[in-house]
Design a protein around this motif. Sequence first.
Motif, PDB file in Angstrom:
ATOM      1  N   GLY A  93       0.825  -1.361  -0.124  1.00 17.49           N
ATOM      2  CA  GLY A  93       0.113  -0.151   0.056  1.00 17.49           C
ATOM      3  C   GLY A  93       0.695   1.237  -0.016  1.00 17.49           C
ATOM      4  N   ALA A  94       2.209   0.989   0.034  1.00 21.37           N
ATOM      5  CA  ALA A  94       2.904   2.382   0.146  1.00 21.37           C
ATOM      6  C   ALA A  94       3.029   3.352  -1.017  1.00 21.37           C
ATOM      7  N   ARG A  95       2.908   4.481  -0.847  1.00 21.05           N
ATOM      8  CA  ARG A  95       3.276   5.314  -1.936  1.00 21.05           C
ATOM      9  C   ARG A  95       4.541   5.755  -2.095  1.00 21.05           C
ATOM     10  N   ILE A  96       5.418   5.261  -3.227  1.00 24.85           N
ATOM     11  CA  ILE A  96       6.552   5.482  -3.132  1.00 24.85           C
ATOM     12  C   ILE A  96       7.363   6.436  -4.069  1.00 24.85           C
ATOM     13  N   PRO A  97       8.171   7.449  -3.632  1.00 24.82           N
ATOM     14  CA  PRO A  97       8.543   8.485  -4.423  1.00 24.82           C
ATOM     15  C   PRO A  97       9.547   7.902  -5.581  1.00 24.82           C
ATOM     16  N   ASN A 189      -0.358  -0.733 -14.034  1.00 22.61           N
ATOM     17  CA  ASN A 189      -1.480   0.126 -14.682  1.00 22.61           C
ATOM     18  C   ASN A 189      -2.373  -0.825 -15.123  1.00 22.61           C
ATOM     19  N   SER A 242       7.143   7.514 -12.311  1.00 22.07           N
ATOM     20  CA  SER A 242       6.047   8.136 -11.533  1.00 22.07           C
ATOM     21  C   SER A 242       4.864   8.186 -12.157  1.00 22.07           C
ATOM     22  N   VAL A 245       0.966   2.372 -11.111  1.00 26.57           N
ATOM     23  CA  VAL A 245       0.373   1.589 -10.027  1.00 26.57           C
ATOM     24  C   VAL A 245       0.764   0.066 -10.135  1.00 26.57           C
ATOM     25  N   VAL A 258       1.334  -1.279  -4.807  1.00 27.07           N
ATOM     26  CA  VAL A 258       2.182  -0.063  -4.401  1.00 27.07           C
ATOM     27  C   VAL A 258       2.196   1.010  -5.491  1.00 27.07           C
ATOM     28  N   SER A 259       1.912   2.185  -5.278  1.00 25.52           N
ATOM     29  CA  SER A 259       2.211   3.162  -6.492  1.00 25.52           C
ATOM     30  C   SER A 259       3.271   4.058  -6.368  1.00 25.52           C
ATOM     31  N   PHE A 260       3.574   4.576  -7.456  1.00 24.67           N
ATOM     32  CA  PHE A 260       4.860   5.513  -7.449  1.00 24.67           C
ATOM     33  C   PHE A 260       4.575   6.923  -7.883  1.00 24.67           C
ATOM     34  N   GLU A 261       5.155   7.886  -7.333  1.00 28.74           N
ATOM     35  CA  GLU A 261       4.682   9.294  -7.286  1.00 28.74           C
ATOM     36  C   GLU A 261       5.805  10.153  -7.412  1.00 28.74           C
TER      37      GLU A 261
END
Length: 261
Positions: A93-97, A189, A242, A245, A258-261
Motif C-alpha cells: 500500500g505504500a506510495r513510493i517516491p 497500470n 512516477s 500503479v 504499491v504506487s509510485f509518485e
Amino acid sequence: MMLTDADRQAAADSILRAEETRVVVPQLSKTYPSMTIEDAYDVQRRWAAGRIAKGAKVAGRKIGLTSRAMQMASKMTEPDYGLILDDALFNDGARIPAGTFIKPRLETELAFVMGEDLSGAGCRVHDVMRATEYVTPALEIIDYRTEVPRQIVDTIADNAAFGAIVLGGRIVKPFEVDVRWIGATLSKNGTIEESGVSAAVMGHPAAGIAWLVNKLAPLGDGLKKGEVVLGGSFTRPVDIASGDVIQADYGPLGAIGVSFE
C-alpha cells in the motif's frame, strides 16, 4: 592485481555520491579495469559502511542472478548478493517516491524471515527451511548507480543493484505451503506484464539462501535471526516510473499493491 584500499574507498564513495545526487557514475570496471570480484564485494561493504554511518541499519540480504539466463548475460556461473538496509523497506500500500531512484525496475520474489541464526559451511535447503520463521511475498526494486552496460563487478559493487523492498501478502510458515510452487502475476497500470513460479529460482527459492550461507562462511559471517532475505526473482524486471500503479498477485499468498509518485 587487486585494487588498493584507496581505490576501493574511492569506488565506494562514487556509488554513494551517485545515490545521493541521482546521477550515474561511469562503470567501475572502466575506471578500475583490474577490479576483481573480491574487490567489488569490498567496495560494497564500504558503501554499506558509509550508509550505516549516516544512520541506516542492516535489515537483511538479497540474492541476485539466480536464473541461468541472467548468469549467462553477466558471464557468471553463480548468483551474487547484497545488503538490505532498513531505510529501503516499504509495506503493502505504500506510495513510493519514484525520484528516490535513478532508473527503477521491479521484480517479484519471496522473502524469508530468519527465525534463528544460520551460518557455517555445508548449508543446504533443508537447513534454510528449518531456520526460517516465515515466508512472505515481496517485491524488489532494483536500480543502477552506474552507467550501462555493466560487468559483474559493477553490479556487485553497486550492492547487487538493490534499490528497495516491499513486503506484503500472507505470512506463512515455511512448511505450510510448497514454496517451490508459489506463482505470481505482476501488473502495471492494470496490465499483466510478467508472471512466474518460485521454482524458477534455482529449482527451489531456498537454494539461493543456502548458497549465500556457504559463501559467507569463509568470511566468518552468516544470517541473523530476524533478518529478511530475498531469495531471488522469478519474473523479469519491469520498468517503473512516477504515476505507475503496481499489483502483484500471489494467489493463495495474497497480493501486494504499491504506487509510485
